[in-house]
Design an enzyme around this catalytic site. Structure first.
Site, PDB file in Angstrom:
ATOM      1  N   THR A  40       2.005  64.695 147.423  1.00 21.87           N
ATOM      2  CA  THR A  40       3.077  63.980 148.114  1.00 21.87           C
ATOM      3  C   THR A  40       3.810  63.063 147.141  1.00 21.87           C
ATOM      4  O   THR A  40       3.182  62.269 146.438  1.00 21.87           O
ATOM      5  CB  THR A  40       2.482  63.159 149.282  1.00 21.87           C
ATOM      6  OG1 THR A  40       1.811  64.069 150.140  1.00 21.87           O
ATOM      7  CG2 THR A  40       3.565  62.399 150.049  1.00 21.87           C
ATOM      8  N   CYS A  92      -4.945  51.436 121.225  1.00 17.89           N
ATOM      9  CA  CYS A  92      -5.605  52.472 122.008  1.00 17.89           C
ATOM     10  C   CYS A  92      -5.937  51.901 123.378  1.00 17.89           C
ATOM     11  O   CYS A  92      -5.862  50.700 123.618  1.00 17.89           O
ATOM     12  CB  CYS A  92      -6.827  53.026 121.285  1.00 17.89           C
ATOM     13  SG  CYS A  92      -8.075  51.809 120.943  1.00 17.89           S
TER      14      CYS A  92
END
Ligand code: PLP
Length: 381
Positions: free
Chosen positions: A238, A322
């Site tokens: 959706t 990171c």
């Protein structure tokens, strides 16, 4: 957590634009599913299709070429994993300067990954791209070529016209990671060579959690999440009308001011050269996007510098961060031949839609304090 006073990390994520915020709040009051045919559903469908038109317009794409995804990382993964499958690729060609989203998706295909070098200024080596295309011909392989337009760490603009001219006329598939170019350069997706491009909402002032894959109709079979047929079968699940409305609003409000932002970057770079004449500015010999600078002052390690600047209310980034939040070694700088010691001093300052000269000056004042503290402590080179 208190909010940092000066935000200098737009390449990681740009602050929410007021237009996007309003769109979110308005959409949250609606009820339903955009696929439902009743009035509630139709109201949400209207948000989704308006958002699609707005994103398409900023990308120079046709609305039907926009497939909404949960992030650019998802769009990239769809392009590479789904593209390799749909076009029976025999190898993936990418550059050494790609975002991890591209590198990891290429690895996940299980196909050979052919890596094209960057030069010392961070530009993709086009001679090597030519050789790579020839190698594919010799081996009778179809390639999925995945390259970025603007580098997120250095701001280096890749020679997209020449890439398009080299790969466009061939039978190989061309995917462009346009995340850092979207809203800053005219993408002209509909009329240019790439088969697919990826863009992201939170880099242009929408919330995180929404991205898009731009696809030409011949690449409509490129899929990752089959699901319930949403996005014309191209991405199941959706649609988040709320995030799509915000993405559309941010795209419609986009007023990227290249001149102002490059004046901020020039101010920072000139100030840095004065404060630390041995500063190295990465990619300075290349064509750069103008909202970002990535530099290193030898002897000023980025992990401690970022912490000290953070305590002064200045949010900057290292060349790469990171997901653990630790400072990691930059594969982009390594590919440019930057020695590890110097790369460990790399800091990235990036500006965006609400940045001002005061932000540039606040950064310089903070950096000056940092340098004088280091000098006092006898740590500076
Ligand atoms: N590609 C580039 C060049 C990026 O800068 C980023 C975000 O840092 C991404 C891909 C991933 O985008 P997202 O955060 O929407 O997954």
């Amino acid at each position: 957590m208190t909010r940092a006073a000066t935000y200098l990390d737009h390449n990681a994520s740009s602050p929410l634009r007021p237009e996007a915020r309003e769109a979110v709040l308005a959409a949250l009051d609606l009820v339903g599913n955009p696929s439902s045919v009743h009035a509630h559903g139709r109201a949400l469908r209207n948000l989704v299709e308006t958002g699609r038109r707005q994103v398409a317009e900023l990308a120079g794409a046709e609305p039907k070429q926009v497939v909404f995804t949960g992030s650019a990382t998802e769009a990239i993964t769809q392009a590479i994993l789904g593209g390799a499958r749909a076009f029976s690729a025999g190898a993936v060609a990418l550059s050494a300067g790609e975002h991890a989203a591209v590198g990891k998706a290429a690895e996940a295909t299980g196909l050979p990954v052919w890596t094209i070098s960057l030069d010392g200024e961070g530009r993709i080596d086009l001679d090597q791209l030519t050789v790579t295309l020839q190698k594919a011909e010799e081996q009778g392989l179809t390639l999925l070529v995945a390259l970025h337009w603007v580098n997120n760490e250095t701001g280096v603009i890749q020679p997209i016209e020449r890439i398009n001219a080299l790969v466009g006329p061939t039978r190989h598939t061309l995917f462009i990671d346009a995340v850092q170019a979207f809203g800053k350069r005219p993408l002209e997706f509909a009329t240019s060579a790439p088969d697919m491009m990826a863009v992201s909402g939170h880099k242009i002032g929408a919330p995180a959690g929404i991205g898009a894959l731009l696809v030409k109709s011949h690449a409509d079979t490129v899929r990752l999440i089959p699901g319930g047929g949403q996005e014309q079968g191209r991405r199941g699940g959706t649609e988040s009308a709320t995030l799509i409305a915000a993405f559309g609003a941010a795209a419609a409000a986009n007023d990227y001011d290249a001149e102002t932002l490059s004046a901020l970057v020039q101010r920072v770079e000139a100030g840095l050269r004065k404060l630390a004449p041995d500063v190295v500015i990465f990619g300075q010999g290349a064509n750069r996007i103008g909202n970002v600078t990535n530099f290193a002052v030898p002897g000023v390690g980025n992990a401690t510098a970022m912490m000290a600047l953070d305590l002064m209310g200045l949010s900057v980034s290292s060349g790469s961060a990171c997901s653990s939040g630790k400072v990691g070694a930059s594969h982009v700088l390594a590919a440019m031949g930057v020695p590890r010691d110097l790369a460990n001093c790399a800091l990235r300052v990036s500006f965006g839609w609400n940045s001002t000269m005061a932000d540039a000056d606040a950064f310089l004042a903070g950096f000056e304090t940092l340098l004088s503290r280091q000098k006092r402590a006898g740590k500076a080179a």
